[in-house]
Each structure stands twice: as C-alpha cells, then as structure tokens.
Design a protein around this motif. Structure first.
Motif, PDB file in Angstrom:
ATOM      1  N   LEU A 179       4.197 -32.364-122.892  1.00 49.11           N
ATOM      2  CA  LEU A 179       4.791 -32.401-121.542  1.00 49.11           C
ATOM      3  C   LEU A 179       3.978 -33.310-120.613  1.00 49.11           C
ATOM      4  O   LEU A 179       3.937 -33.099-119.398  1.00 49.11           O
ATOM      5  CB  LEU A 179       4.886 -30.987-120.950  1.00 49.11           C
ATOM      6  CG  LEU A 179       5.770 -30.004-121.714  1.00 49.11           C
ATOM      7  CD1 LEU A 179       5.730 -28.635-121.043  1.00 49.11           C
ATOM      8  CD2 LEU A 179       7.202 -30.516-121.790  1.00 49.11           C
ATOM      9  N   THR A 180       3.348 -34.315-121.198  1.00 50.68           N
ATOM     10  CA  THR A 180       2.494 -35.215-120.430  1.00 50.68           C
ATOM     11  C   THR A 180       2.684 -36.649-120.905  1.00 50.68           C
ATOM     12  O   THR A 180       2.679 -36.921-122.112  1.00 50.68           O
ATOM     13  CB  THR A 180       1.006 -34.832-120.590  1.00 50.68           C
ATOM     14  OG1 THR A 180       0.831 -33.461-120.248  1.00 50.68           O
ATOM     15  CG2 THR A 180       0.130 -35.699-119.697  1.00 50.68           C
ATOM     16  N   LYS A 227       2.462 -35.052-115.535  1.00 52.35           N
ATOM     17  CA  LYS A 227       3.072 -33.928-116.237  1.00 52.35           C
ATOM     18  C   LYS A 227       4.540 -33.793-115.844  1.00 52.35           C
ATOM     19  O   LYS A 227       4.928 -34.065-114.705  1.00 52.35           O
ATOM     20  CB  LYS A 227       2.316 -32.632-115.931  1.00 52.35           C
ATOM     21  CG  LYS A 227       0.883 -32.628-116.469  1.00 52.35           C
ATOM     22  CD  LYS A 227       0.239 -31.273-116.341  1.00 52.35           C
ATOM     23  CE  LYS A 227      -1.154 -31.265-116.961  1.00 52.35           C
ATOM     24  NZ  LYS A 227      -1.113 -31.535-118.416  1.00 52.35           N
ATOM     25  N   CYS A 284      13.717 -35.456-117.911  1.00 52.09           N
ATOM     26  CA  CYS A 284      12.568 -34.704-117.406  1.00 52.09           C
ATOM     27  C   CYS A 284      12.470 -34.787-115.885  1.00 52.09           C
ATOM     28  O   CYS A 284      12.979 -35.727-115.261  1.00 52.09           O
ATOM     29  CB  CYS A 284      11.272 -35.228-118.013  1.00 52.09           C
ATOM     30  SG  CYS A 284      11.195 -35.128-119.813  1.00 52.09           S
ATOM     31  N   THR A 312       5.930 -31.374-126.859  1.00 51.03           N
ATOM     32  CA  THR A 312       4.849 -30.388-126.929  1.00 51.03           C
ATOM     33  C   THR A 312       3.787 -30.594-125.854  1.00 51.03           C
ATOM     34  O   THR A 312       3.236 -29.636-125.327  1.00 51.03           O
ATOM     35  CB  THR A 312       4.174 -30.431-128.314  1.00 51.03           C
ATOM     36  OG1 THR A 312       3.748 -31.774-128.598  1.00 51.03           O
ATOM     37  CG2 THR A 312       5.155 -29.986-129.391  1.00 51.03           C
ATOM     38  N   GLU A 340       8.459 -31.499-116.679  1.00 55.16           N
ATOM     39  CA  GLU A 340       9.162 -30.369-117.271  1.00 55.16           C
ATOM     40  C   GLU A 340      10.479 -30.900-117.825  1.00 55.16           C
ATOM     41  O   GLU A 340      11.114 -31.763-117.209  1.00 55.16           O
ATOM     42  CB  GLU A 340       9.408 -29.270-116.244  1.00 55.16           C
ATOM     43  CG  GLU A 340      10.176 -29.711-115.020  1.00 55.16           C
ATOM     44  CD  GLU A 340      10.330 -28.599-113.994  1.00 55.16           C
ATOM     45  OE1 GLU A 340      11.222 -28.714-113.136  1.00 55.16           O
ATOM     46  OE2 GLU A 340       9.565 -27.618-114.052  1.00 55.16           O
ATOM     47  N   ILE A 341      10.845 -30.435-118.995  1.00 52.78           N
ATOM     48  CA  ILE A 341      12.052 -30.931-119.650  1.00 52.78           C
ATOM     49  C   ILE A 341      13.279 -30.218-119.090  1.00 52.78           C
ATOM     50  O   ILE A 341      13.352 -28.982-119.101  1.00 52.78           O
ATOM     51  CB  ILE A 341      11.960 -30.747-121.165  1.00 52.78           C
ATOM     52  CG1 ILE A 341      10.818 -31.617-121.725  1.00 52.78           C
ATOM     53  CG2 ILE A 341      13.285 -31.115-121.849  1.00 52.78           C
ATOM     54  CD1 ILE A 341      10.577 -31.437-123.216  1.00 52.78           C
ATOM     55  N   TYR A 347      14.733 -37.112-123.684  1.00 50.03           N
ATOM     56  CA  TYR A 347      14.495 -35.944-122.840  1.00 50.03           C
ATOM     57  C   TYR A 347      14.671 -36.333-121.369  1.00 50.03           C
ATOM     58  O   TYR A 347      14.029 -37.271-120.885  1.00 50.03           O
ATOM     59  CB  TYR A 347      13.079 -35.398-123.060  1.00 50.03           C
ATOM     60  CG  TYR A 347      12.829 -34.922-124.473  1.00 50.03           C
ATOM     61  CD1 TYR A 347      13.084 -33.615-124.849  1.00 50.03           C
ATOM     62  CD2 TYR A 347      12.342 -35.811-125.442  1.00 50.03           C
ATOM     63  CE1 TYR A 347      12.859 -33.182-126.150  1.00 50.03           C
ATOM     64  CE2 TYR A 347      12.121 -35.395-126.749  1.00 50.03           C
ATOM     65  CZ  TYR A 347      12.378 -34.075-127.092  1.00 50.03           C
ATOM     66  OH  TYR A 347      12.161 -33.654-128.382  1.00 50.03           O
ATOM     67  N   ILE A 366       6.124 -35.815-126.400  1.00 47.55           N
ATOM     68  CA  ILE A 366       6.490 -35.267-125.087  1.00 47.55           C
ATOM     69  C   ILE A 366       6.982 -33.831-125.172  1.00 47.55           C
ATOM     70  O   ILE A 366       6.757 -33.036-124.258  1.00 47.55           O
ATOM     71  CB  ILE A 366       7.555 -36.166-124.409  1.00 47.55           C
ATOM     72  CG1 ILE A 366       7.764 -35.742-122.960  1.00 47.55           C
ATOM     73  CG2 ILE A 366       8.859 -36.154-125.197  1.00 47.55           C
ATOM     74  CD1 ILE A 366       6.549 -35.921-122.092  1.00 47.55           C
TER      75      ILE A 366
END
Length: 237
Positions: A13-14, A58, A47, A11, A60-61, A45, A9
C-alpha cells in the motif's frame, strides 16, 4: 487519472520512492486524490492517497480491476541489440506501447553488441507501459546466446527474419496463424550466420521476410510486432 507502477502495491500500500516523489513533488497530489496503480502483472488498482509523503506515499485501495492484455496470444521478440543503444531502447519502448510479452536480447555470431545492461531498458518498459495505459509489464531477459533461444521449447509459431535471398523465405504476414503464440527472431545488422539459420530451421523456425523493404534491426522488430497485432485484430472483426 494519473497512472503509477508498484509491483507489490496490493500488500505494501505504498508507492516506491521514485513514484512517491513524482506523485507528491512533481504532480503535487495530496491526501484524498485518486490515482491508478498497476502491478505489471495485469492488475489495476484505483487508489486514494492516504498519506502524501515524498518518499513513501501511502494509499488505500478503492477498487481492484483485472486488466488482461488486449491481445489474446503471447508475443516474444528475440533481437540482437544494436551497437547504438538508443535504437534498441526505442525498439523496446515502441514494442511495449504496441503490446509485447517478452523481449529477449540475443547474442549472435555477427552481433555488434555482445553485452547489454538491461536496467535502463527496464525503466523504459515501465514508462511505456504506463504511458500506453497497460497493466502488464513485458518480461525483459538478460543477454542470451541465440543457441539457448533456439533450443528452448516454445508452444506457438516460430519465425526467423532473414535477409539472404539464397535461402527460401516465406512472408511473415501470410505464415502467422491468428491467435497463436509467436516467437520472432530479429538478427544483427550483419544478419544471422548461415549456421544460425540452419540451426533455427532444424528447431522448427520458419525463415521469413518482412516484405520488400529492408529494415534496420530495431525497425524490423517494431514492424513484426505491429504486424502480429494487425493480423489478430483483423481476425477478430
């Protein structure tokens, strides 16, 4: 907050197609909703969903949080899988919920099951990790000859749970030293052979009993795993 699993996740982000479908189609999450994603290696994370797609959601962290295991040692269970696959799956689930670092299916002389497909068990481990709010996924080995486990180096306490009263056994809960890494061998319902026990003792394994009750294979593994946790928790108080 909903918890998901994605090993890459940080790298990608999906979310995976399976996790994306669960998030978007089943839970009906949408852009802006916050979720927790763990990587199975001890990172959590927080997100925010950036694109709510059913196949590749998708994110975003917002925050990365290191979440080490709550036990301060390594717990390895080496177990001879039962003929009934449901029982070994139950064991894997419950040990993961309690906390285990590695599960090694072993093939012994009296094993009822000589082969094991680990894909389904792996999915059960992921589900149990998520359900119990952990961020570390146990290592699941392929079926391994017991001799390979006995001969492999291990830094910690090594025990072989054995039923034969003719061989002197000690009590696991009295022999385990709190905070030490531990490897526990659980044999098939036909038990370990005498040669396997002798091999284990020669390699530094301590023959132990789990108590007065006689457990099924899968129950013995869960009992042993939980016993280690109780001993460590008492020591930390």
């Amino acid at each position: 907050m909903h918890q998901f699993y994605s090993p890459d996740i940080a790298t990608s982000l999906t979310l995976s197609p399976e996790e994306s479908q669960h998030a978007v189609r089943v839970l009906r999450l949408s852009e802006g909703d916050e979720i927790d994603v763990v990587d199975g290696c001890g990172m959590r994370y927080r997100c925010r969903i950036a694109m709510a797609h059913q196949k590749h959601c998708k994110v975003e962290i917002v925050e990365a949080i290191e979440q080490p295991t709550h036990w301060h040692c390594s717990i390895t269970i080496a177990i001879a899988p039962t003929k009934n696959l449901d029982r070994i799956e139950w064991m894997a689930e419950k040990c993961t919920e309690a906390g285990v670092d590695r599960i090694i299916p072993i093939c012994c002389r009296f094993s009822e099951r000589k082969e094991l497909k680990t894909e389904r068990i792996g999915k059960i481990l992921v589900s149990a990790m998520k359900q119990s709010l952990k961020a570390t996924l146990p290592q699941l080995d392929e079926m391994t000859p017991i001799s390979s486990v006995l001969d492999a180096p291990f830094d910690g306490d090594k025990f072989i749970a054995y039923c034969d009263r003719n061989i002197e056994r000690k009590t696991l809960v009295r022999e385990y030293r709190p905070g030490r890494n531990v490897l526990i061998l659980i044999g098939p319902e036909g038990d370990f052979s005498q040669q396997e026990v002798e091999h284990a003792i020669a390699r530094g394994f301590v023959p132990v009993t789990l108590g007065e009750s006689r457990f099924r294979t899968e129950s013995a593994a869960v009992f042993a795993c939980n016993a280690i946790h109780v001993i460590n928790q008492q020591h930390e108080q």
